[in-house]
Design a protein around this motif. Structure first.
Motif, PDB file in Angstrom:
ATOM      1  N   GLU A 639     -12.587 -19.547  31.303  1.00  0.00           N
ATOM      2  CA  GLU A 639     -13.702 -18.687  30.908  1.00  0.00           C
ATOM      3  C   GLU A 639     -14.048 -17.690  32.011  1.00  0.00           C
ATOM      4  OE1 GLU A 639     -16.832 -17.058  28.636  1.00  0.00           O
ATOM      5  OE2 GLU A 639     -15.008 -18.180  28.153  1.00  0.00           O
ATOM      6  N   ARG A 640     -14.061 -18.157  33.257  1.00  0.00           N
ATOM      7  CA  ARG A 640     -14.357 -17.243  34.362  1.00  0.00           C
ATOM      8  C   ARG A 640     -13.325 -16.117  34.423  1.00  0.00           C
ATOM      9  NH1 ARG A 640     -17.123 -17.249  39.131  1.00  0.00           N
ATOM     10  NH2 ARG A 640     -17.904 -19.356  38.757  1.00  0.00           N
ATOM     11  N   GLU A 641     -12.042 -16.490  34.287  1.00  0.00           N
ATOM     12  CA  GLU A 641     -10.989 -15.471  34.339  1.00  0.00           C
ATOM     13  C   GLU A 641     -11.129 -14.475  33.194  1.00  0.00           C
ATOM     14  OE1 GLU A 641     -10.601 -18.672  34.627  1.00  0.00           O
ATOM     15  OE2 GLU A 641      -9.903 -18.893  36.711  1.00  0.00           O
ATOM     16  N   HIS A 642     -11.512 -14.987  32.018  1.00  0.00           N
ATOM     17  CA  HIS A 642     -11.713 -14.109  30.862  1.00  0.00           C
ATOM     18  C   HIS A 642     -12.826 -13.108  31.143  1.00  0.00           C
ATOM     19  CE1 HIS A 642     -12.529 -13.780  26.237  1.00  0.00           C
ATOM     20  NE2 HIS A 642     -12.011 -12.680  26.754  1.00  0.00           N
ATOM     21  N   CYS A 643     -13.927 -13.599  31.718  1.00  0.00           N
ATOM     22  CA  CYS A 643     -15.054 -12.714  32.038  1.00  0.00           C
ATOM     23  C   CYS A 643     -14.645 -11.656  33.061  1.00  0.00           C
ATOM     24  CB  CYS A 643     -16.230 -13.529  32.568  1.00  0.00           C
ATOM     25  SG  CYS A 643     -16.999 -14.614  31.335  1.00  0.00           S
ATOM     26  N   MET A 644     -13.947 -12.083  34.093  1.00  0.00           N
ATOM     27  CA  MET A 644     -13.522 -11.135  35.118  1.00  0.00           C
ATOM     28  C   MET A 644     -12.547 -10.095  34.547  1.00  0.00           C
ATOM     29  SD  MET A 644     -15.268 -12.195  37.728  1.00  0.00           S
ATOM     30  CE  MET A 644     -16.493 -12.879  36.599  1.00  0.00           C
ATOM     31  N   ALA A 645     -11.663 -10.552  33.661  1.00  0.00           N
ATOM     32  CA  ALA A 645     -10.689  -9.645  33.061  1.00  0.00           C
ATOM     33  C   ALA A 645     -11.366  -8.587  32.200  1.00  0.00           C
ATOM     34  CB  ALA A 645      -9.674 -10.435  32.233  1.00  0.00           C
ATOM     35  N   CYS A 646     -12.516  -8.926  31.619  1.00  0.00           N
ATOM     36  CA  CYS A 646     -13.252  -7.960  30.786  1.00  0.00           C
ATOM     37  C   CYS A 646     -14.016  -6.951  31.627  1.00  0.00           C
ATOM     38  CB  CYS A 646     -14.224  -8.700  29.872  1.00  0.00           C
ATOM     39  SG  CYS A 646     -13.432  -9.667  28.572  1.00  0.00           S
ATOM     40  N   GLY A 647     -14.113  -7.203  32.931  1.00  0.00           N
ATOM     41  CA  GLY A 647     -14.805  -6.251  33.806  1.00  0.00           C
ATOM     42  C   GLY A 647     -16.127  -6.731  34.336  1.00  0.00           C
ATOM     43  N   MET A 648     -16.451  -8.019  34.112  1.00  0.00           N
ATOM     44  CA  MET A 648     -17.718  -8.539  34.628  1.00  0.00           C
ATOM     45  C   MET A 648     -17.602  -8.823  36.124  1.00  0.00           C
ATOM     46  SD  MET A 648     -18.748 -11.126  31.528  1.00  0.00           S
ATOM     47  CE  MET A 648     -18.869 -10.540  29.823  1.00  0.00           C
ATOM     48  N   ASP A 649     -18.763  -8.879  36.789  1.00  0.00           N
ATOM     49  CA  ASP A 649     -18.785  -9.064  38.242  1.00  0.00           C
ATOM     50  C   ASP A 649     -19.031 -10.510  38.662  1.00  0.00           C
ATOM     51  OD1 ASP A 649     -18.694  -6.181  39.347  1.00  0.00           O
ATOM     52  OD2 ASP A 649     -20.225  -6.094  37.792  1.00  0.00           O
ATOM     53  N   ASP A 650     -19.649 -11.287  37.782  1.00  0.00           N
ATOM     54  CA  ASP A 650     -19.948 -12.676  38.144  1.00  0.00           C
ATOM     55  C   ASP A 650     -20.148 -13.474  36.867  1.00  0.00           C
ATOM     56  OD1 ASP A 650     -20.341 -14.854  39.722  1.00  0.00           O
ATOM     57  OD2 ASP A 650     -22.190 -14.170  40.671  1.00  0.00           O
ATOM     58  N   TYR A 651     -20.432 -14.765  37.046  1.00  0.00           N
ATOM     59  CA  TYR A 651     -20.421 -15.705  35.928  1.00  0.00           C
ATOM     60  C   TYR A 651     -21.369 -16.845  36.264  1.00  0.00           C
ATOM     61  CZ  TYR A 651     -18.160 -19.638  33.347  1.00  0.00           C
ATOM     62  OH  TYR A 651     -17.875 -20.739  32.579  1.00  0.00           O
ATOM     63  N   ILE A 652     -22.379 -17.086  35.407  1.00  0.00           N
ATOM     64  CA  ILE A 652     -23.242 -18.246  35.572  1.00  0.00           C
ATOM     65  C   ILE A 652     -23.286 -18.988  34.241  1.00  0.00           C
ATOM     66  CG2 ILE A 652     -24.651 -17.306  37.434  1.00  0.00           C
ATOM     67  CD1 ILE A 652     -26.747 -16.527  35.432  1.00  0.00           C
ATOM     68  N   THR A 653     -23.418 -20.322  34.313  1.00  0.00           N
ATOM     69  CA  THR A 653     -23.339 -21.141  33.108  1.00  0.00           C
ATOM     70  C   THR A 653     -24.717 -21.588  32.646  1.00  0.00           C
ATOM     71  OG1 THR A 653     -23.040 -23.145  34.423  1.00  0.00           O
ATOM     72  CG2 THR A 653     -21.049 -22.003  33.681  1.00  0.00           C
ATOM     73  N   LYS A 654     -24.786 -21.907  31.369  1.00  0.00           N
ATOM     74  CA  LYS A 654     -25.993 -22.461  30.776  1.00  0.00           C
ATOM     75  C   LYS A 654     -25.864 -23.983  30.731  1.00  0.00           C
ATOM     76  CE  LYS A 654     -26.694 -18.422  27.784  1.00  0.00           C
ATOM     77  NZ  LYS A 654     -26.738 -17.947  26.386  1.00  0.00           N
ATOM     78  N   PRO A 655     -26.976 -24.729  30.744  1.00  0.00           N
ATOM     79  CA  PRO A 655     -28.350 -24.244  30.778  1.00  0.00           C
ATOM     80  C   PRO A 655     -28.614 -23.442  32.050  1.00  0.00           C
ATOM     81  CG  PRO A 655     -28.295 -26.585  30.262  1.00  0.00           C
ATOM     82  CD  PRO A 655     -26.927 -26.202  30.709  1.00  0.00           C
ATOM     83  N   LEU A 656     -29.371 -22.355  31.902  1.00  0.00           N
ATOM     84  CA  LEU A 656     -29.612 -21.479  33.039  1.00  0.00           C
ATOM     85  C   LEU A 656     -30.437 -22.189  34.092  1.00  0.00           C
ATOM     86  CD1 LEU A 656     -30.445 -18.116  31.231  1.00  0.00           C
ATOM     87  CD2 LEU A 656     -28.290 -18.776  32.305  1.00  0.00           C
ATOM     88  N   ASN A 657     -29.956 -22.123  35.314  1.00  0.00           N
ATOM     89  CA  ASN A 657     -30.716 -22.590  36.463  1.00  0.00           C
ATOM     90  C   ASN A 657     -31.547 -21.405  36.942  1.00  0.00           C
ATOM     91  OD1 ASN A 657     -31.252 -22.866  39.389  1.00  0.00           O
ATOM     92  ND2 ASN A 657     -30.203 -24.815  39.140  1.00  0.00           N
ATOM     93  N   LEU A 658     -32.873 -21.539  36.901  1.00  0.00           N
ATOM     94  CA  LEU A 658     -33.740 -20.405  37.202  1.00  0.00           C
ATOM     95  C   LEU A 658     -33.479 -19.850  38.590  1.00  0.00           C
ATOM     96  CD1 LEU A 658     -35.098 -21.482  34.637  1.00  0.00           C
ATOM     97  CD2 LEU A 658     -37.307 -20.902  35.634  1.00  0.00           C
ATOM     98  N   THR A 659     -33.225 -20.750  39.537  1.00  0.00           N
ATOM     99  CA  THR A 659     -32.931 -20.296  40.895  1.00  0.00           C
ATOM    100  C   THR A 659     -31.633 -19.497  40.930  1.00  0.00           C
ATOM    101  OG1 THR A 659     -34.077 -22.203  41.837  1.00  0.00           O
ATOM    102  CG2 THR A 659     -32.493 -21.061  43.252  1.00  0.00           C
ATOM    103  N   GLU A 660     -30.632 -19.972  40.179  1.00  0.00           N
ATOM    104  CA  GLU A 660     -29.344 -19.277  40.152  1.00  0.00           C
ATOM    105  C   GLU A 660     -29.484 -17.897  39.528  1.00  0.00           C
ATOM    106  OE1 GLU A 660     -24.709 -20.243  38.872  1.00  0.00           O
ATOM    107  OE2 GLU A 660     -26.347 -21.452  38.079  1.00  0.00           O
ATOM    108  N   VAL A 661     -30.254 -17.783  38.440  1.00  0.00           N
ATOM    109  CA  VAL A 661     -30.490 -16.478  37.813  1.00  0.00           C
ATOM    110  C   VAL A 661     -31.178 -15.550  38.800  1.00  0.00           C
ATOM    111  CG1 VAL A 661     -31.716 -15.272  35.973  1.00  0.00           C
ATOM    112  CG2 VAL A 661     -30.596 -17.441  35.490  1.00  0.00           C
ATOM    113  N   GLN A 662     -32.202 -16.067  39.443  1.00  0.00           N
ATOM    114  CA  GLN A 662     -32.976 -15.274  40.393  1.00  0.00           C
ATOM    115  C   GLN A 662     -32.112 -14.783  41.549  1.00  0.00           C
ATOM    116  OE1 GLN A 662     -37.134 -16.582  41.531  1.00  0.00           O
ATOM    117  NE2 GLN A 662     -36.031 -17.115  43.389  1.00  0.00           N
ATOM    118  N   GLN A 663     -31.324 -15.704  42.128  1.00  0.00           N
ATOM    119  CA  GLN A 663     -30.484 -15.332  43.261  1.00  0.00           C
ATOM    120  C   GLN A 663     -29.415 -14.334  42.855  1.00  0.00           C
ATOM    121  OE1 GLN A 663     -29.100 -19.151  44.611  1.00  0.00           O
ATOM    122  NE2 GLN A 663     -30.903 -19.533  45.871  1.00  0.00           N
TER     123      GLN A 663
END
Length: 813
Positions: A639-663
């Motif tokens: 999944e990470r490789e798929h996201c990067m291949a589409c042009g995304m810069d990073d990848y975070i998983t759900k359930p969202l960690n509020l600290t991770e979203v913030q950082q």
């Protein structure tokens, strides 16, 4: 003699199992043995003198042609690789032809035929061929079946992976809403009963999250799709930090918790840090869960194998319930626990150990254990580190030549402390050997550099009153070990008391004792919450904008809630097409977006497709390179490789960690956004910092709360605690310095100025601290008393003014 030889030879010929026939050059039979008679059914008297072609079974054999072949090839004999013609039900035969002179003096050559019945051999060969053909057919059929089974397995695996991916998304989406909503709800005013209900729901939601993650991990391991992401990290820090965070549960149960990382000889190692942490987390959590009295001891070390590989070991020892021998064999089976009553009393699914062992194997190691029912267990995990940086030998014993007195009533604490301090290079002495009076003369005669003690043990000791009396000029510092959150009850006027919360780590000990002991902090403060942002960062990102894209309203609310206190402009969209339209609209308004966080699986237009269109410029030229971060519940490999291949810069998983979203948002915004107001504030602070430390009563007090908060990682509640201590102690310290000046006691002046300097620096009054540093230095040099009085009078007015400002700040809580 010749007659005997001929008789013997004739007997051999007559008894041979092969038909032996001699012919003259015209093809007439000269001799015919018994085997020939049995094979062809013709007696010798009828065969001898007859032409070979007249004998049934040999009529088709062309002797002349075989002789011609002998002559052409200059051979004396020839094996004919063909069968003689045979009637129905007759055995197949092979024949050898030879042409020889019976004696050297003979003028004529004779022809010898040797005919062999090869029917058994032929039948055996046919049977072998039939068997081979049957086996080949069976192998081919089995191969087809295996290929079909493989194709079906791959198809089922793909279906299973797709199902896990989809169900992962479906399960994580509502779970994300529950966990995120609870975290936001905590920030709202609640009754005590409401808080209790929130905690109950949060506990259940987190347990469900752990279970979902375990099932996904197990599925990924079984499918061979678990990605390992090697990282370089400091193993000592990882083990100590993890133990410090997990030991709270142990101390809540009245247990002791010990950390021993002295056997790690490498400052950095490289392996999958997150998976290694997952293993340790499970093993340590189990030790705390299944232990009701005694201790949990975590020991870490490294070794180099015979093949040259670095192996990292961590052993978790407990005095818990243990495991019986009959249940040990099934301990690492998935969904299995040692006893059926374990799940009832302790909870859990039995997945943790199974996953931990499989992860350890993937990391090039394994997990082994020993256990005795009723006495405890020891689990040891070993993993392979691909690369490492060996520690500097000079730093292996940072407390070399230090002399430490130890006061501990718990034998396990005493054993641990003696081991740790010895490992760090110090010499350890039992504090119970100190005289009860504990006078300065006797205490210093021991030549100790510090006393480390358990608080209760020290309070109960016969010399605690002497230490608290303050009648001595200066004694070595005390390192006081207390349970997490326990208040400091011991007062030590002759030197600093450094409070260390258990479990005490080597890093804390070294920080407290290394170098100038008097400059150590009065306590090792707990780490602030990770999701609190320091004031300087808040200023830096103020006014930036972020776009949150998700088709689930709950997820949108959670992400917005995680960011709403950051002074950002937050936009939302429900799918990829709306996101592109929003970015176009912002560009037309000349209001660029600085970061986009979007879900991957959305109706109308997915996050993958939306990213590709944004990169192609369909959302405006300015947004072509905007930071895009995927928010996805798909935890499967690739999944990470798929996201990067589409042009995304990073990848975070759900359930969202509020600290991770913030950082994540802060990280990308600070790279793409410049706040001129924040830069101006920093410039003003820099200008203020270079002002002269000479202070006058009429000057404005320089109190930089923001700098102090930043040093405390934005933990304002902790900062206010420091300020309250400042308010309580400042008048006392000012009076002590005044008394020292009146008596011209330079050492008292120096110590009081030093204490005041530290108090001011703690709350951010750095210029006053600099002026007090000058007074401390002058007193140490034995400067003019009049000059010291004048200097302090200038500072004193500033201290009283600062006290009023701090009190006003605390009153506005």
């Amino acid at each position: 003699m010749l007659a005997e030889t001929r008789a013997l030879a004739g007997n051999i010929v007559s008894q041979s199992f092969d038909a032996i026939i001699s012919l003259d050059e015209s093809g007439k039979v000269l001799s015919w043995n018994g085997a020939a008679q049995r094979l062809f059914g013709v007696p010798p008297f009828r065969a001898v003198g007859s032409s070979l072609k007249a004998i049934k079974g040999l009529e088709g054999f062309d002797v002349d042609r075989q002789l011609e072949q002998l002559n052409i090839n200059n051979q004396s004999h020839r094996v004919v690789d063909c069968e003689l013609p045979a009637a129905e039900n007759e055995s197949p035969r092979t024949i050898t032809v030879s042409k020889n002179k019976l004696t050297p003096q003979a003028t004529r050559s004779h022809i010898a035929l040797i005919v062999r019945d090869v029917s058994a051999q032929v039948e055996a060969e046919k049977a072998i061929r039939r068997t081979n053909e049957l086996l080949e057919s069976e192998v081919a059929e089995r191969t087809r079946e295996l290929e079909q089974a493989r194709d079906e397995a791959q198809q089922h695996s793909a279906v299973k992976s797709g199902f896990i991916s989809n169900i992962s998304h479906e399960m994580r989406t509502p779970l994300n809403g529950i966990i995120g909503g609870l975290k936001l709800l905590r920030k709202e005013p609640q009754t005590s009963k409401g808080k209790h209900y929130v905690e109950l729901i949060d506990t259940s939601a987190n347990a469900l999250g752990v279970l979902i993650n375990d099932i996904l991990d197990l599925s990924k391991i079984e499918a061979g799709k678990l990605d390992l992401v090697p990282q370089t990290f400091v193993p000592r820090d990882l083990v100590e930090t993890l133990c410090k965070s997990m030991a709270v549960k142990a101390y809540e149960k009245g247990l002791e918790f010990f950390i021993d990382v002295g056997g790690i000889s490498h400052s950095q190692v490289t392996l999958d840090k997150n998976r290694f942490t997952q293993i340790l987390n499970n093993l340590i959590n189990n030790a705390c869960k299944f232990t009701h009295k005694g201790y949990v001891w975590v020991k870490a070390w490294d070794e180099t194998s015979e093949s040259g590989d670095l192996q990292l070991y961590v052993s978790i020892i407990d005095t818990g319930i243990g495991i019986s021998e009959q249940n040990q064999a099934k301990l690492f089976e998935a969904f299995t626990q040692a006893k059926s009553t374990i799940a009832i009393h302790y909870g859990g699914t039995g997945l943790g150990l199974s996953i931990s062992r499989q992860l350890a194997i993937l990391l090039g190691g394994n997990i082994r254990f020993t256990s005795t029912e009723g006495k405890g267990s020891e689990f040891t995990v070993v993993v392979k580190a691909d690369t490492a940086i060996e520690a500097n030998p000079e730093t292996q014993q940072p407390l070399k030549d230090k002399r430490i007195a130890l006061c501990a009533s718990n034998k396990n604490v005493k054993h641990w402390a003696e081991h740790i301090f010895t490992t760090l290079g110090a010499q350890v002495y039992g504090a119970d050997s100190l005289p009860a009076s504990c006078s300065a003369v006797h205490y210093n005669r021991k030549g100790v550099d510090a006393l480390i003690a358990e608080q209760d043990c020290l309070l109960d000791s016969p010399y605690s009153d002497a230490l608290e009396s303050g009648e001595y000029d200066k004694l070595p510092p005390i390192l006081l070990m207390t349970a997490p959150g326990e208040e400091l009850k011991f007062q030590y006027r002759a030197g600093p008391v450094i409070q260390l919360y258990k479990p005490v780590s080597e890093n804390e000990i070294v920080r407290a004792l290394h170098g100038d002991i008097c400059s150590a902090r009065e306590s090792i403060l707990p780490t602030p919450d990770a999701d609190e942002v320091d004031s300087q960062t808040l200023k830096q990102i103020k006014g930036a904008s972020v776009l949150i894209v998700d088709d689930n309203e709950t997820n949108l609310a959670i992400a917005v809630g995680a960011l709403e206190h950051l002074s950002l402009t937050i936009y939302t969209a429900a799918n990829g097409l709306q996101a592109i339209d929003k970015l176009k609209s912002l560009e037309q308004q000349n209001t660029p977006c600085h970061c986009v966080h979007l879900d991957c699986q959305m109706p109308v237009l997915s996050g993958y497709d939306a990213t590709q269109r944004i990169r192609e410029g369909l959302a405006g030229e300015h947004h072509t390179n905007v930071a895009i971060v995927a928010m996805t519940a798909n935890a499967m490999s690739g999944e990470r490789e798929h996201c990067m291949a589409c042009g995304m810069d990073d990848y975070i998983t759900k359930p969202l960690n509020l600290t991770e979203v913030q950082q994540s948002v802060i990280s990308f915004i600070t790279k793409a956004y410049s706040n001129s107001d924040a830069e101006q504030t920093q410039a003003e602070q820099a200008l203020e910092a270079v002002k002269s430390p000479e202070m006058h009563a009429s000057d404005i007090v320089a109190w930089d709360k923001n700098a102090a908060l930043k040093r405390l990682r934005g933990k304002e509640s902790l900062y206010k605690k420091v300020c309250r201590l400042f308010v309580q102690r400042l008048p006392i310290k000012i009076q002590e310095l005044d008394d020292g000046l009146k008596e011209e006691a330079f050492d008292e002046i120096r110590k009081s100025a030093h204490a005041l300097k530290g108090m001011c620096a703690d709350i951010g009054a750095n210029q006053i601290a600099a002026a007090l540093q000058n007074i401390e230095t002058d007193a140490a040099k034995g400067g003019s008393p009049e000059h010291l009085k004048i200097s302090f009078e200038k500072v004193k007015a500033q201290l009283w003014q600062l006290l009023e400002l701090v009190e006003s700040y605390l009153d506005n809580e």
